[in-house]
Design a protein around this motif. Structure first.
Motif, PDB file in Angstrom:
ATOM      1  N   LEU A  94     -70.084  39.015  18.359  1.00 24.14           N
ATOM      2  CA  LEU A  94     -68.815  39.201  17.645  1.00 24.14           C
ATOM      3  C   LEU A  94     -68.934  40.272  16.575  1.00 24.14           C
ATOM      4  O   LEU A  94     -68.054  41.114  16.412  1.00 24.14           O
ATOM      5  CB  LEU A  94     -68.360  37.885  16.999  1.00 24.14           C
ATOM      6  CG  LEU A  94     -67.479  36.964  17.832  1.00 24.14           C
ATOM      7  CD1 LEU A  94     -66.792  35.935  16.918  1.00 24.14           C
ATOM      8  CD2 LEU A  94     -66.427  37.707  18.631  1.00 24.14           C
ATOM      9  N   GLU A  95     -70.074  40.242  15.860  1.00 24.58           N
ATOM     10  CA  GLU A  95     -70.265  41.241  14.789  1.00 24.58           C
ATOM     11  C   GLU A  95     -70.361  42.656  15.378  1.00 24.58           C
ATOM     12  O   GLU A  95     -69.836  43.611  14.814  1.00 24.58           O
ATOM     13  CB  GLU A  95     -71.533  40.920  13.986  1.00 24.58           C
ATOM     14  CG  GLU A  95     -71.356  39.728  13.068  1.00 24.58           C
ATOM     15  CD  GLU A  95     -72.684  39.165  12.544  1.00 24.58           C
ATOM     16  OE1 GLU A  95     -72.631  38.292  11.686  1.00 24.58           O
ATOM     17  OE2 GLU A  95     -73.761  39.604  13.030  1.00 24.58           O
ATOM     18  N   ASN A  96     -71.050  42.760  16.517  1.00 24.11           N
ATOM     19  CA  ASN A  96     -71.147  44.068  17.172  1.00 24.11           C
ATOM     20  C   ASN A  96     -69.756  44.596  17.519  1.00 24.11           C
ATOM     21  O   ASN A  96     -69.440  45.750  17.269  1.00 24.11           O
ATOM     22  CB  ASN A  96     -72.004  43.973  18.442  1.00 24.11           C
ATOM     23  CG  ASN A  96     -73.434  44.434  18.187  1.00 24.11           C
ATOM     24  OD1 ASN A  96     -73.693  45.631  18.015  1.00 24.11           O
ATOM     25  ND2 ASN A  96     -74.360  43.487  18.129  1.00 24.11           N
ATOM     26  N   ILE A  97     -68.934  43.709  18.106  1.00 23.33           N
ATOM     27  CA  ILE A  97     -67.602  44.155  18.541  1.00 23.33           C
ATOM     28  C   ILE A  97     -66.734  44.558  17.338  1.00 23.33           C
ATOM     29  O   ILE A  97     -65.916  45.463  17.428  1.00 23.33           O
ATOM     30  CB  ILE A  97     -66.899  43.053  19.373  1.00 23.33           C
ATOM     31  CG1 ILE A  97     -67.716  42.770  20.649  1.00 23.33           C
ATOM     32  CG2 ILE A  97     -65.483  43.466  19.771  1.00 23.33           C
ATOM     33  CD1 ILE A  97     -67.197  41.613  21.485  1.00 23.33           C
ATOM     34  N   GLN A  98     -66.991  43.892  16.203  1.00 21.94           N
ATOM     35  CA  GLN A  98     -66.149  44.175  15.034  1.00 21.94           C
ATOM     36  C   GLN A  98     -66.599  45.390  14.226  1.00 21.94           C
ATOM     37  O   GLN A  98     -66.026  45.678  13.173  1.00 21.94           O
ATOM     38  CB  GLN A  98     -66.146  42.949  14.103  1.00 21.94           C
ATOM     39  CG  GLN A  98     -65.419  41.751  14.692  1.00 21.94           C
ATOM     40  CD  GLN A  98     -65.579  40.532  13.804  1.00 21.94           C
ATOM     41  OE1 GLN A  98     -64.893  40.372  12.798  1.00 21.94           O
ATOM     42  NE2 GLN A  98     -66.510  39.675  14.151  1.00 21.94           N
ATOM     43  N   LYS A 107     -58.698  43.240   7.998  1.00 25.47           N
ATOM     44  CA  LYS A 107     -58.946  41.899   7.436  1.00 25.47           C
ATOM     45  C   LYS A 107     -59.780  41.110   8.447  1.00 25.47           C
ATOM     46  O   LYS A 107     -59.705  41.352   9.652  1.00 25.47           O
ATOM     47  CB  LYS A 107     -57.612  41.193   7.201  1.00 25.47           C
ATOM     48  CG  LYS A 107     -56.819  41.778   6.070  1.00 25.47           C
ATOM     49  CD  LYS A 107     -56.205  40.639   5.230  1.00 25.47           C
ATOM     50  CE  LYS A 107     -55.672  41.168   3.924  1.00 25.47           C
ATOM     51  NZ  LYS A 107     -54.357  41.794   4.069  1.00 25.47           N
ATOM     52  N   LYS A 108     -60.584  40.168   7.903  1.00 23.89           N
ATOM     53  CA  LYS A 108     -61.530  39.439   8.754  1.00 23.89           C
ATOM     54  C   LYS A 108     -60.850  38.732   9.930  1.00 23.89           C
ATOM     55  O   LYS A 108     -61.314  38.808  11.073  1.00 23.89           O
ATOM     56  CB  LYS A 108     -62.276  38.414   7.900  1.00 23.89           C
ATOM     57  CG  LYS A 108     -63.575  38.026   8.532  1.00 23.89           C
ATOM     58  CD  LYS A 108     -64.442  37.225   7.610  1.00 23.89           C
ATOM     59  CE  LYS A 108     -65.648  36.777   8.438  1.00 23.89           C
ATOM     60  NZ  LYS A 108     -66.013  35.436   8.287  1.00 23.89           N
ATOM     61  N   ASP A 109     -59.712  38.092   9.640  1.00 23.75           N
ATOM     62  CA  ASP A 109     -59.012  37.342  10.695  1.00 23.75           C
ATOM     63  C   ASP A 109     -58.605  38.257  11.834  1.00 23.75           C
ATOM     64  O   ASP A 109     -58.761  37.930  13.010  1.00 23.75           O
ATOM     65  CB  ASP A 109     -57.726  36.707  10.132  1.00 23.75           C
ATOM     66  CG  ASP A 109     -58.059  35.468   9.328  1.00 23.75           C
ATOM     67  OD1 ASP A 109     -59.263  35.145   9.288  1.00 23.75           O
ATOM     68  OD2 ASP A 109     -57.118  34.867   8.760  1.00 23.75           O
ATOM     69  N   GLN A 112     -61.641  39.540  13.790  1.00 26.59           N
ATOM     70  CA  GLN A 112     -62.245  38.463  14.600  1.00 26.59           C
ATOM     71  C   GLN A 112     -61.353  38.127  15.794  1.00 26.59           C
ATOM     72  O   GLN A 112     -61.828  37.957  16.917  1.00 26.59           O
ATOM     73  CB  GLN A 112     -62.467  37.217  13.747  1.00 26.59           C
ATOM     74  CG  GLN A 112     -63.096  36.125  14.562  1.00 26.59           C
ATOM     75  CD  GLN A 112     -64.003  35.214  13.735  1.00 26.59           C
ATOM     76  OE1 GLN A 112     -64.407  35.556  12.614  1.00 26.59           O
ATOM     77  NE2 GLN A 112     -64.303  34.054  14.272  1.00 26.59           N
ATOM     78  N   GLY A 113     -60.052  38.104  15.552  1.00 29.18           N
ATOM     79  CA  GLY A 113     -59.094  37.828  16.642  1.00 29.18           C
ATOM     80  C   GLY A 113     -59.212  38.895  17.722  1.00 29.18           C
ATOM     81  O   GLY A 113     -59.237  38.595  18.917  1.00 29.18           O
ATOM     82  N   LEU A 118     -61.121  40.798  23.057  1.00 29.50           N
ATOM     83  CA  LEU A 118     -61.876  41.745  23.874  1.00 29.50           C
ATOM     84  C   LEU A 118     -62.981  41.068  24.663  1.00 29.50           C
ATOM     85  O   LEU A 118     -63.283  41.452  25.799  1.00 29.50           O
ATOM     86  CB  LEU A 118     -62.466  42.849  22.987  1.00 29.50           C
ATOM     87  CG  LEU A 118     -61.431  43.892  22.565  1.00 29.50           C
ATOM     88  CD1 LEU A 118     -61.948  44.714  21.407  1.00 29.50           C
ATOM     89  CD2 LEU A 118     -61.066  44.788  23.730  1.00 29.50           C
ATOM     90  N   LEU A 119     -63.564  40.049  24.062  1.00 22.45           N
ATOM     91  CA  LEU A 119     -64.617  39.293  24.754  1.00 22.45           C
ATOM     92  C   LEU A 119     -64.071  38.741  26.074  1.00 22.45           C
ATOM     93  O   LEU A 119     -64.703  38.857  27.127  1.00 22.45           O
ATOM     94  CB  LEU A 119     -65.049  38.132  23.842  1.00 22.45           C
ATOM     95  CG  LEU A 119     -66.487  37.646  23.934  1.00 22.45           C
ATOM     96  CD1 LEU A 119     -67.458  38.779  23.687  1.00 22.45           C
ATOM     97  CD2 LEU A 119     -66.722  36.521  22.905  1.00 22.45           C
TER      98      LEU A 119
END
Ligand SMILES: Nc1ncnc2c1ncn2[C@@H]1O[C@H](COP(=O)(O)OP(=O)(O)OP(=O)(O)O)[C@@H](O)[C@H]1O
Length: 486
Positions: A94-98, A107-109, A112-113, A118-119
């Motif tokens: 998740l961190e890689n994708i973000q 914003k974090k939300d 993350q969404g 994308l996942l």
């Protein structure tokens, strides 16, 4: 649209990696750059996001020179995927994708969404979200790499051999997924590979480069297979390109025949092939001639409207009775065709393609000729207008000369009139000159020449001329003599 205009890249050590490359990369399509190792593919790709700058020439993006776009902005608008995903090993999936949304200050939300969305898009289960790259398979890492590149919804996706580090089965799976993603997102994609099969499968357009960084040919997969420009391209696209070329030819024109259809294999009473169908006329298999009542496997079927000649041929070659079975979209039996009928059709199409290519070549030649004639006409027209301009200038010059002559004549006339007037004036003011008397002409008299008739002593009766020696003549007729001999 990204456009390379005569781009050359020479590294500091003098290696020319890309030579005079002119290439248009259309928007929202997949362009695959393919070629042998060291032919300049990566160098070409890296010039698009300005990781490298061209030595000469220009690259534009939607007509803006890349040089005028800030590198940071460029890289936000261009996703970049490399071999094995190039993931950060100490960040979770998740961190890689973000990564990019984080850099952009989302914003974090939101980020993350987006990462979770994308996942799912790249076909990864959500349970993998908190794993580290080393805990993923090669194929999974590759999918995370694609998800990361798409995170900030870039307009362009640059992919450097994205599928090369995975085995053929996973790769085929990734190809399908990748094409599905492209159908959904429609990005401008530039992908590098050294695998011509991958290029043919994925590319809307393929650019084949040869060592020395020279573009050998650019075109659709079908063009490269059917009309390779030279032996290098023909060799590169492969010896079985004729067979692969069938993948781009629609099966829609095939002549479909009929066979006997039965619901029950046991009712087949002929040596000819009999097809067993269900109640909706969907084919189930062939009635087995050697084992009455049994059904032989059907093999693959094909849909003429949507499938290719390659699928039709596969269907015929896989059929136990040598017949490819065509079905309609709803699965209903539509007809049968033999492998040799398919090949006849292919030969016929190839002949039409060859005719079309020859016609196109002729049309191209005619266009070139017309262009040459147009240029010739243009240069004749320019020459004619130059001559006309010269003639105009000469006419102007002649008119100037004529006007000058006229002016000179007028001046002369004026001068003459002025002279005459001056002469007349002078004559009016000067006293009349005393007439001068001319000296008498010397006269010799030749008596032999005198006429004998009509002569009197008084002189010549006819003329009245006095006789020389007449002493009175000079005295009394002096005025007459003067006017006579003058
Ligand atoms: N930094 C560099 N300095 C000098 N030469 C370089 C540099 N990078 C690449 N080259 C050379 O430029 C040429 C093209 O390299 P490039 O990496 O663009 O080719 P490629 O087609 O991507 O190769 P591969 O398929 O092996 O990755 C090669 O001859 C390479 O050795």
């Amino acid at each position: 649209m990204i456009e390379f205009k005569s781009v050359t890249k020479t590294y500091r050590d003098g290696t020319t990696a890309v030579h005079d490359l002119s290439l248009v990369i259309p928007s929202d399509k997949i362009t695959v750059i393919v070629g042998p190792s060291g032919c300049g593919k990566t160098t070409t790709l890296r010039m698009i996001n300005r990781m490298l700058e061209p030595t000469s020439g220009q690259i534009t993006w939607d007509r803006n020179p890349l040089r005028n776009i800030r590198k940071t902005q460029l890289r936000r608008e261009m996703g970049y995927v490399i071999q094995s995903g190039g993931l950060f090993p100490h960040r979770t999936v998740l961190e890689n994708i973000q990564t990019v949304p984080h850099l952009l200050g989302w914003k974090k939300d939101r980020s993350q969404g987006r990462a979770e969305e994308l996942l799912a898009m790249v076909g990864l289960e959500s349970r993998l979200a908190n794993r580290y790259p080393s805990q993923l398979s090669g194929g999974q890492q590759q999918r995370v790499g694609v998800a990361r590149a798409l995170a900030a919804d870039p307009r362009v996706l640059l992919m450097d051999e994205p599928f090369s580090a995975v085995d053929p089965v996973v790769r085929a799976d990734l190809h399908e997924q990748f094409l599905e993603i492209q159908r959904q997102v429609g990005k401008t994609i530039v992908m590098i590979t050294h695998d011509i099969d991958e290029a043919i499968k994925l590319g809307d357009q393929i650019a084949i480069m040869r060592v020395g960084g020279v573009l050998a040919q650019v075109g659709s997969p079908q063009q490269l297979l059917e009309e390779p420009v030279d032996d290098f391209v023909a060799g590169f696209v492969g010896k079985d390109r004729g067979y692969r070329g069938l993948s781009f030819t629609s099966a829609s024109g095939l002549p479909l025949g009929s066979v006997q259809l039965v619901r029950d294999a046991a009712s087949a009473r002929t040596d000819a092939p009999v097809l067993v169908v269900d109640e909706n006329a969907n084919p189930l298999g062939w009635a087995d001639r050697t084992r009455p009542g049994q059904v032989q496997m059907l093999g693959t079927t094909f849909e003429p409207d949507t499938d290719t000649m390659r699928m039709a041929l596969d269907s015929a070659l896989n059929s136990p009775v040598g017949l490819a079975v065509a079905v309609a979209q709803n699965g209903r039996f539509a007809g049968v065709v033999t492998a040799s009928q398919i090949l006849d059709q292919v030969r016929h199409l190839k002949a039409s393609v060859a005719d079309a290519i020859a016609a196109r070549a002729e049309a191209d030649a005619a266009r070139v000729e017309a262009e040459a004639a147009r240029k010739e006409a243009e240069s004749v027209r320019q020459e004619a207008s130059r001559i006309a301009a010269d003639a105009d200038a000469e006419a102007d010059e002649a008119a100037r000369i004529e006007a000058a002559i006229k002016a000179a004549e007028e001046k002369e006339e004026q001068a003459r009139s002025a002279e005459q007037a001056a002469a007349a004036k002078e004559a009016a003011t000067t006293p009349a000159p005393t007439p001068t008397v001319e000296p008498e002409q010397e006269w010799t008299w030749d008596p032999a020449a005198e006429p004998k008739v009509g002569r009197t002593d008084a002189g010549d009766a006819e003329t009245g001329d006095p006789r020389p020696g007449d002493s009175t003549a000079g005295d009394s007729n002096a005025g007459d003599a003067e006017s006579h001999y003058r």
